[in-house]
Design an enzyme around this catalytic site. Sequence first.
Site, PDB file in Angstrom:
ATOM      1  NE  ARG A 135      47.598  56.342  -7.942  1.00  0.00           N
ATOM      2  CZ  ARG A 135      48.870  56.080  -8.242  1.00  0.00           C
ATOM      3  NH1 ARG A 135      49.457  54.975  -7.805  1.00  0.00           N
ATOM      4  NH2 ARG A 135      49.571  56.935  -8.968  1.00  0.00           N
ATOM      5  CG  ASP A 176      49.427  55.148 -14.341  1.00  0.00           C
ATOM      6  OD1 ASP A 176      50.077  55.443 -13.336  1.00  0.00           O
ATOM      7  OD2 ASP A 176      48.181  55.053 -14.339  1.00  0.00           O
ATOM      8  NE  ARG A 221      52.252  60.474 -13.700  1.00  0.00           N
ATOM      9  CZ  ARG A 221      51.430  60.354 -12.673  1.00  0.00           C
ATOM     10  NH1 ARG A 221      51.076  59.158 -12.236  1.00  0.00           N
ATOM     11  NH2 ARG A 221      50.966  61.427 -12.057  1.00  0.00           N
ATOM     12  CG  HIS A 236      45.694  55.270 -11.458  1.00  0.00           C
ATOM     13  ND1 HIS A 236      46.802  55.733 -12.128  1.00  0.00           N
ATOM     14  CD2 HIS A 236      45.393  56.229 -10.533  1.00  0.00           C
ATOM     15  CE1 HIS A 236      47.149  56.909 -11.640  1.00  0.00           C
ATOM     16  NE2 HIS A 236      46.315  57.242 -10.664  1.00  0.00           N
TER      17      HIS A 236
END
Length: 306
Positions: free
Chosen positions: A92, A152, A155, A179
Amino acid sequence: MATTTNSYTSVAIIGAGSVGCTIAHTLMLRRVCAEVRLVDIAEDLCKAQVQDLQDATYLTNVRIKYATPHEAGQSDIIVITAGAKQRPGETRLDLIEKNYKVLGSVLKGLQPINPLAIILLVANPVDVLTHFTQQMSGLPKNQVLGSGTLLDSIRLRGLLAQRLNISDNSINAYVIGEHGDSQCVAWSSATVSGAHISLIDDISEEEKLEIGKLVSGKANAIIKAKGFTSYGIGATAANICEAILFDQRPVYPLSCWHDEYQCCISLPAVVGRNGVITQIPLPLNEKERAQIESSAATLREQISKF
Ligand SMILES: NC(=O)C1=CN([C@@H]2O[C@H](COP(=O)(O)OP(=O)(O)OC[C@H]3O[C@@H](n4cnc5c(N)ncnc54)[C@H](O)[C@@H]3O)[C@@H](O)[C@H]2O)C=CC1
Ligand SMILES: CC(=O)C(=O)O
C-alpha cells in the site's frame, strides 16, 4: 441496515471505480443516506456507473447522482477512494507518490468544504493520506478519519470465528497500527464475550503468528487472483457512514490523529456525528507496544518525505 432512510443526508464518493461503486451500492441497499453523489475524473465512466446504480435503487428511496467536485464538497460525508490501486506484489505504501498527487487535486476541487462534513479516507496508503487530508482540508482533525484497520479487524474476527466455532459478533479482537504490512494483532486484549481468548482455547504463539499473517496478507492474496478488493471495504465504509450519520457511537479501530504517535494510526475510537468522538485506551503488552511504535515510525517516515 438502517431502519429508516436518514431523510436529508448525503454521502459523496470521490472515485467511481471498484471500491467507490461498491460503497455506493452498499449505502443504497442499507439505506444509510438519502442521496449518494458520485464523482470521478473519468466523467463518462462515472455517468455510466450512476446509470447502472440507478437501476438498483428500486424501492430503496435512495437517490444516486453524478456530481461535480464542488457539489460533493457540500455533502455530510465525503468518502475518498480516488487513486491508484496496488498491482500484485506492491505494498500500500508503494502508492504514496501517485495518490498524494491525486489527493491534492481532489481536495482542491471540493473547496469550499462544508464545515460540518466528515471526510472518510479509503484510498491507500490510508493512514498517510488521512494525515495529509487533516493538513490540507481545513477541517478539524476529529472530522477527518481513515477506514484504517477496521477491515483487518473484521478479517481477524472472521478467522477466529472459524477457529473457535463462535460467531464473530461475540469476538472482540483488534488489529491496530498501519492498515498495511506493519499492523499488529492486539492478542493481549482479545476476548470472547468478556473472557480472555486464552480461556476459550489455547491458541499457540505459532498459530497466532500464522493468523496475523493471514490477516495482513489477505488483501494481497485477493488482489493476486482478482486484481482488487471491494466487497469488504464496501461493507466497512458503509458501516462507518451509518455510525456517523445516525450518531451510533460504536468503538471501531479507525485511522485518526494520535498525539502520542504523532501520526494518524488505528486504535479503538468512538465514532459519531462529529467524526471521532473520543479515543478508547487499549491495554497493550510490551511486545504489542513495541509493534505499534514501530508501525507509527513507518508512517512518520513516509510523511516526512513530503
Ligand atoms: N482502505 C482500504 O481498506 C481499501 C482501500 N482500497 C484503495 O482504494 C483505492 C481505489 O481502489 P479501486 O476502486 O479498486 O481502484 P479503481 O482504479 O477501480 O478506481 C479508482 C478511481 O479513481 C479515479 N480517480 C483517479 N484520480 C482521480 C481524481 N483526481 N478525481 C476523481 N477521481 C479520480 C479513477 O478514474 C478511478 O475510477 C486504491 O487506492 C485502493 O488501494 C481498496 C480496498 C480497500
Ligand atoms: C486493498 C486493501 O487495502 C484491502 O483490501 O485491505
